[in-house]
Design a protein around this motif. Structure first.
Motif, PDB file in Angstrom:
ATOM      1  N   UNK A 196       0.838  -1.204   0.000  1.00 47.92           N
ATOM      2  CA  UNK A 196       0.000   0.000   0.000  1.00 47.92           C
ATOM      3  C   UNK A 196       0.867   1.246   0.000  1.00 47.92           C
ATOM      4  N   UNK A 197       1.931   1.196   0.824  1.00 46.07           N
ATOM      5  CA  UNK A 197       2.819   2.361   0.876  1.00 46.07           C
ATOM      6  C   UNK A 197       3.526   2.538  -0.460  1.00 46.07           C
ATOM      7  N   UNK A 198       3.878   1.405  -1.063  1.00 45.82           N
ATOM      8  CA  UNK A 198       4.576   1.497  -2.358  1.00 45.82           C
ATOM      9  C   UNK A 198       3.671   2.122  -3.412  1.00 45.82           C
ATOM     10  N   UNK A 199       2.415   1.688  -3.424  1.00 39.19           N
ATOM     11  CA  UNK A 199       1.507   2.213  -4.442  1.00 39.19           C
ATOM     12  C   UNK A 199       1.163   3.683  -4.194  1.00 39.19           C
ATOM     13  N   UNK A 200       1.100   4.062  -2.942  1.00 42.51           N
ATOM     14  CA  UNK A 200       0.711   5.426  -2.621  1.00 42.51           C
ATOM     15  C   UNK A 200       1.902   6.314  -2.306  1.00 42.51           C
ATOM     16  N   UNK A 201       3.107   5.879  -2.736  1.00 42.65           N
ATOM     17  CA  UNK A 201       4.282   6.624  -2.288  1.00 42.65           C
ATOM     18  C   UNK A 201       4.298   8.038  -2.838  1.00 42.65           C
ATOM     19  N   UNK A 202       3.608   8.242  -3.948  1.00 40.96           N
ATOM     20  CA  UNK A 202       3.565   9.595  -4.523  1.00 40.96           C
ATOM     21  C   UNK A 202       2.741  10.529  -3.652  1.00 40.96           C
ATOM     22  N   UNK A 203       1.620  10.003  -3.157  1.00 44.29           N
ATOM     23  CA  UNK A 203       0.724  10.847  -2.368  1.00 44.29           C
ATOM     24  C   UNK A 203       1.225  11.055  -0.940  1.00 44.29           C
ATOM     25  N   UNK A 204       1.988  10.069  -0.446  1.00 38.78           N
ATOM     26  CA  UNK A 204       2.398  10.165   0.949  1.00 38.78           C
ATOM     27  C   UNK A 204       3.552  11.132   1.071  1.00 38.78           C
ATOM     28  N   UNK A 205       3.427  12.053   1.987  1.00 39.82           N
ATOM     29  CA  UNK A 205       4.555  12.941   2.249  1.00 39.82           C
ATOM     30  C   UNK A 205       4.626  13.129   3.752  1.00 39.82           C
ATOM     31  N   UNK A 206       5.712  12.665   4.310  1.00 46.19           N
ATOM     32  CA  UNK A 206       5.881  12.788   5.765  1.00 46.19           C
ATOM     33  C   UNK A 206       6.773  13.980   6.011  1.00 46.19           C
ATOM     34  N   UNK A 207       6.252  14.957   6.686  1.00 46.79           N
ATOM     35  CA  UNK A 207       6.994  16.217   6.821  1.00 46.79           C
ATOM     36  C   UNK A 207       8.229  16.046   7.674  1.00 46.79           C
ATOM     37  N   UNK A 208       8.174  15.136   8.635  1.00 44.39           N
ATOM     38  CA  UNK A 208       9.306  15.019   9.548  1.00 44.39           C
ATOM     39  C   UNK A 208      10.463  14.233   8.944  1.00 44.39           C
ATOM     40  N   UNK A 209      10.246  13.607   7.820  1.00 43.20           N
ATOM     41  CA  UNK A 209      11.339  12.841   7.207  1.00 43.20           C
ATOM     42  C   UNK A 209      12.295  13.747   6.460  1.00 43.20           C
TER      43      UNK A 209
END
Lengths: 940, 219
Positions: free
Chosen positions: B206-219
């Motif tokens: 799921x994370x791989x497929x949504x990696x474009x949408x996911x943005x973790x600010x603290x990373x």
């Protein structure tokens, strides 16, 4: 595993019959027979049959006793019910080595019996059902309904060699055959046909006399069937007249022929065969007619009914979505379908009259419903279809859709219907936890400070949490606890080893231990008082108790009186055995008077409430002079802090809106001040009072200890309303909506309470004793009053929750004051309060609803429609389950009763819902006229 | 966020799944008469222990949260103690919730408690490993927009899927199939296990497929 259930028709009363006429019946095998035919056997060996995995206990037990008993000769009929093959089929299926072992064991048994059977004995080996390829049964497939029948006697039974391809004999034919062979009368309700070959007297007898014996047996049988048909058709109308008449003719002809045969015995063989054929034709015709008539399902009506139900649900869904949108055409949408329905009915009646058919009321209703539905949908489509696509009109939230789907699917499984009393609290608990989790997920549960990541502020500040800390969590846990406690009052649909009903459902009078009885009585009275105190406390909290209006006076004085009456009645009912004889007449009188007095008080309280539903306290005085306004809120020194809290300044705005013209004219009159308290909770106060008044007589109809469940019920709905209100933001100036979650949770809770008050959707579980509350000597010939009492007992939870449904709309507004108080109390929130100065005003609470009367009406309509939809979908699923699974083994035991109970519950709920909404409307009207009177009084 | 992170996550999760499979396959070699259904409680204990151990090892090896500032011995000890207390607390809370949901109060206490233990193992232990004994961080992770890394995201998914699995596991209990696994709490523990495994498999994908949408600010 009650195995003989499939054979009920075959066995009904049969084993009792021989013992009645002095035959000795010996039984060995399955212990289910013990309960089915108590006392029918002269000697019996029962063995436990419940464990389906146990293949040998019953069979080995039988084998131990079978041969000695046979040889002992102390019997006329010996029944041995072997169960191993059946259990083996269930457990292993037909193609398993165990099955082979079991079958060869049975072969040996039959061999042994054949060797021992004497000349005057008939060995009957019969299976009561077959099995599917999996080894199960209960359905109506060919494999399941076919079983073997093997008859053996050392004396030749058949005049000629039996046919290669054996004849198929209906199972019902075993009863008359065995009865006549034993020299017993054929049971009255039998529709089977004797196996004529067995009466031929064997190969030694003359063909002539054997044919005569056959004809005699058949004639006896035909006489019995004819008598049965005659009696049955007089009592029930479902047999077709034409066919009945034909059969009667056939029987008279065959009878006449038979008499003729008897008088002139030297008839040709052909004549004898004709008589036999005629009698057999009659018997078969009668059986076919009965089977057709009894196992007849009108598929057309089933489909039609389901279609009407589905369309009505769809209508509810559509209308509930439209109701809140602006410009919803109430009047045309109401009137046109009514006109359409009436028109359709009239057309149907006219058509029937012209063709000359019999008027069918069910069809008439269906036609009317269909016409009104179609006109509504057509009208709705004309009005809205062009503007909005249908897809946007079906916005059930995901969680609600999931829960509804699970619930609907559960109606199609007999196990789940039986376990519904356990499944409903499970679903309710899950729903509550999901609500809490959703609140947390949306960030409404905790203040944003707790969520330390700074960027979260943006999302949280918009939906400001109205409750601090784990408020919703506490509510949720409290609800779970209440549900679990209410679940302790569980009743099984059937007493089985796996399920025991709660002992607390029985009345106190049945308890033996005096000390425990007293303790329980104390607990029940405490529950009663707690209920009373909770309602009074609630009314006090919102201030309505201070009102001098008659309903509140009734709550102050009448409710305690009702509680006293209830407690006294319980004391009399539970201690009836211990009364000294001289007081017996007094007690008997009191147990008649007390329940009626409580019911009468409740009715009078409700009447008072309907007469004067506005429970506010008005204080008028010549206050500070104002130049611009005629009416100002009370602002002088209040008597208590609570007074200040409930001052509702909105009167001013209202009257300005409603009577602007009049006010302008009278502006010059002197300055006046009026203060009205508790206006913010005037609707809910009336609702809560009405619910309490309703609950008391209903409580009286139940066993004493159910009062604890009623207390839990009030507590539970209170907590649920608070939890739901925590998730609903207050909308000012409408449109007001009640979310689907709230409605579904409410409906689920109604079902859960149905079960926790000791009910089950099966007929043996109905609380018949409710009919005798207040009528200890019965009702004479009247039927509607006991039916009403039993119905009120059974559907008490449906009624209470449906009447209380409008609270779902009102409660969030009530919680407004609470939220504000909470926010004002902690000093840390001052800054926030300063930002929103308008919130510093006193809360408007339910007067917000009156600010937008159109939206209020729409919201009430929407609430009712949503509730009806949630209930309607359930009844639709029940109806579909009962009609699709109409050949299921459990249809008469599980699905059909469930459907009947759901349908009745739906009717009760609809009526209750209507009454609840009517009450709110009545309060609304009364509030309007109250304002009017106030203005007029001020003007004078 | 890089693909290597997701790969790391995937391997870690595969290791967890492997450990669960081993907990089924290995014990029969040492214990007589071992089977998941017959000696269910033994299996529960073994599975719980193995999953906890693997999680701890993964935590020590991978070190997904880099924010271990202080590392004095006393601090570490209190941290470990706190973790133990949290774990026990979560077991008891789960037990109470099961009873509130309708589990028998007095009968089958051990079974119910071990179910609470295994569910805690699937939910609380990863939380403790990843977030430490800080309730605020837990509450943050399980709210909208609360996750700050793929590890937390996968934690969210596996925890929720374990809970949902346990919930779904209760559904076959009333059915009259008369199977040995329909007995409380076997179907629920199996459901929780399947849910956990499914979560472990789904979350990297799921994370791989949504990696474009996911943005973790603290990373």
């Amino acid at each position: 595993m009650g195995e003989p259930r499939g054979t009920q028709g075959l066995l009904d009363g049969f084993p009792i019959l021989p013992s009645c006429v002095g035959k000795r019946v010996v039984f060995m095998g399955d212990d289910t027979w013990k309960d089915l035919f108590p006392g029918a056997f002269s000697q019996a060996f029962f063995f436990p049959s419940f464990n389906v995995r146990d293949l040998h206990t019953v069979d080995n037990g039988i084998l131990e006793h079978l041969y000695p008993t046979m040889d002992g000769g102390e019997w006329d009929v010996l029944i041995a019910h072997f169960l191993g093959v059946d259990h083996c089929g269930h457990k292993h299926g037909p193609h398993h080595p165990e099955m082979a072992k079991k079958l060869s064991q049975m072969d040996q048994v039959i061999q042994g019996l054949v060797d021992r059977v004497e000349n005057d004995t008939l060995l009957v080996v019969a299976g009561d059902h077959g099995m599917t390829m999996n080894g199960d049964h209960g359905g109506d497939s060919e494999l399941e309904v076919s079983a073997a029948l093997f008859l053996y006697s050392p004396t030749a039974l058949f005049p000629s060699a039996p046919p290669e391809e054996p004849e198929v004999i209906p199972q019902v034919s075993l009863v008359p055959t065995l009865a006549l062979l034993l020299g017993l009368p054929i049971p009255f309700g039998n529709i089977g046909e004797v196996m004529a070959e067995l009466f031929s007297g064997g190969e030694n007898s003359q063909p002539h006399s054997s044919a005569l014996a056959q004809a005699t047996a058949l004639h006896l049988n035909a006489q019995q069937v004819s008598r049965f048909l005659h009696t049955y058709s007089a009592a029930a109308q479902d047999l077709k007249d034409k066919e009945l008449h034909q059969l009667q003719n056939l029987f008279s002809k065959a009878s006449a022929d038979y008499q003729w045969l008897l008088q002139s015995p030297q008839q040709a063989e052909a004549t004898q065969q004709t008589v036999i054929a005629e009698l057999q034709q009659f018997l078969r015709g009668a059986r076919t007619m009965c089977i057709e008539s009894w196992a007849r399902f009108s598929l057309v009506r089933m489909v039609g009914g389901a279609a009407i139900l589905a369309a009505a649900c769809f209508l509810c869904l559509l209308a509930s979505q439209w109701a809140t949108s602006p410009g919803f055409p109430f009047c045309p949408l109401l009137l046109i379908p009514v006109a359409g329905g009436l028109g359709g009915a009239v057309v149907y009646v006219g058509l029937v009259a012209t063709i000359g058919l019999r008027l069918d009321l069910v069809l008439l209703g269906a036609v009317a419903a269909m016409c009104s539905l179609l006109t509504f949908l057509w009208k709705a489509r004309a009005a809205w279809g062009s503007r909005k696509p249908l897809a946007t009109l079906l916005p059930l939230p995901g969680s609600v859709r999931l829960f509804l789907l699970i619930r609907l699917a559960a109606f199609f499984s007999d196990s789940f219907v039986v376990a519904d009393a356990r499944a409903t609290p499970f679903l309710l608990d899950s729903f509550i936890l999901l609500l809490v989790a959703q609140l947390h997920w949306e960030g409404q549960l905790l203040s944003p400070k707790l969520l330390t990541v700074p960027r979260l502020g943006s999302s949280s500040s918009t939906g400001l949490p109205r409750y601090s800390g784990a408020y919703a969590l506490r509510l949720g846990v409290g609800l779970l606890l209440c549900t679990r406690l209410a679940g302790l009052f569980h009743r099984c649909p059937e007493e089985t080893p796996a399920c025991h009903s709660s002992p607390w459902l029985s009345p106190l009078a049945s308890m033996v231990d005096g000390r425990a009885k007293n303790l329980w009585y104390g607990a029940c009275v405490v529950a009663l008082l707690a209920l009373l105190a909770a309602v009074r406390l609630w009314l006090h909290r919102y201030g309505n108790l201070k009102s001098p209006e008659p309903p509140m006076l009734f709550v102050r004085w009448g409710l305690p009186l009702m509680a006293l009456g209830t407690a006294a009645y319980w004391a009399l009912a539970s201690g009836a055995d211990e009364i000294p004889p001289r007081l017996r007449a007094l007690v008997a009188g009191a147990s008649v008077v007390l329940p009626r007095a409580v019911a009468g008080l409740a009715v009078s309280g409700l009447m008072l409430l309907l007469w004067k539903p506005v429970t506010v306290l008005v204080k008028a005085g010549t206050g500070a002079p104002r130049t611009r306004t005629v009416l100002t809120p009370f602002s002088g020194p209040p008597t208590t802090q609570a007074d200040l809290d409930y001052v509702v300044p909105q009167i001013y705005r209202h009257m300005q809106e409603e009577f602007r013209g009049r006010l302008e004219r009278t502006k010059s009159q002197g300055p006046l001040t009026v203060a009205a308290y508790q206006l913010g909770s005037v609707y809910s106060a009336a609702m809560v009072t009405a619910l309490t008044l309703l609950a008391f007589p209903l409580l009286l109809l139940h066993a004493e200890r159910i009062s604890l469940v009623f207390l839990l019920l009030f507590l539970q709905s209170f907590l649920l309303l608070h939890l739901l209100a925590a998730g609903i933001p207050i909308t000012t100036l409408g449109p007001f909506t009640v979310p689907w979650q709230a409605v579904s949770a409410w409906a689920l809770m109604a079902t859960q309470t149905f079960y926790s008050t000791g009910h089950q959707p099966v007929f043996p579980a109905i609380h018949w004793h409710a009919a005798f509350v207040g009528f200890p000597d019965g009702h004479g010939s009247s039927t509607w009053l006991p039916a009403l009492l039993v119905g009120a007992n059974t559907f008490a939870s449906h009624l209470l929750f449906a009447v209380g449904c409008p609270l779902l709309l009102l409660w969030p507004f009530l919680c407004e004051s609470q939220g504000l108080q909470k926010r004002q109390q902690p000093p840390g929130n001052e800054a926030e309060a300063r930002i929103r100065p308008e919130e510093q005003e006193q809360p408007l609470m339910e007067m917000r609803l009156r600010d937008a009367p159109h939206h209020f009406n729409a919201a009430l309509l929407q609430l009712g429609l949503k509730y009806l939809f949630v209930l309607g979908v359930q009844i639709l699923a029940c109806a579909l389950a009962a009609s699709i699974l109409r050949r299921h083994l459990m249809v008469w035991k599980v699905f059909a009763p469930k459907f009947i109970f759901e349908a009745l519950g739906f009717i009760v709920s609809s009526v209750g819902l209507l009454q609840g909404i009517t009450l709110v409307m009545r309060v609304d009207g009364a509030v309007s006229s109250w304002f009017k009177q106030l203005v007029l009084a001020q003007q004078r | 966020m890089k693909d290597t992170d997701i790969k790391k996550l995937l391997y870690a999760h595969l290791l967890c799944i492997f450990s669960i499979i081993l907990s089924v396959l290995i014990p029969p070699l040492f214990l007589e008469n071992f089977s998941i259904l017959e000696t269910h409680l033994t299996w529960l204990c073994i599975c719980s222990g193995v999953v906890t151990a693997v999680n701890l090892v993964l935590y020590l090896v991978v070190k997904p949260n880099t924010s271990s500032k202080r590392s004095s011995l006393s601090h570490k000890v209190t941290r470990v103690l706190k973790c133990c207390i949290y774990f026990l607390m979560s077991c008891f809370i789960f037990h109470v919730i099961f009873v509130l949901y309708g589990a028998p109060l007095i009968e089958l206490v051990l079974e119910t408690f071990l179910f609470a233990v295994i569910l805690s193992t699937f939910t609380t232990v990863p939380c403790l490993c990843l977030l430490g004994p800080r309730l605020k961080a837990w509450l943050r992770v399980f709210s909208r927009n609360g996750v700050t890394s793929i590890w937390e995201n996968s934690l969210q998914i596996t925890t929720i899927s374990s809970l949902v699995g346990a919930w779904l596991g209760a559904f076959p209990i009333p059915l009259d199939w008369e199977r040995p696994w329909q007995v409380w709490p076997i179907s629920c523990t199996l459901g929780a296990t399947f849910g956990y495994v499914a979560g472990l498999l789904i979350s990297p994908l799921w994370i791989y497929w949504n990696r474009k949408q996911l943005s973790y600010k603290n990373n």
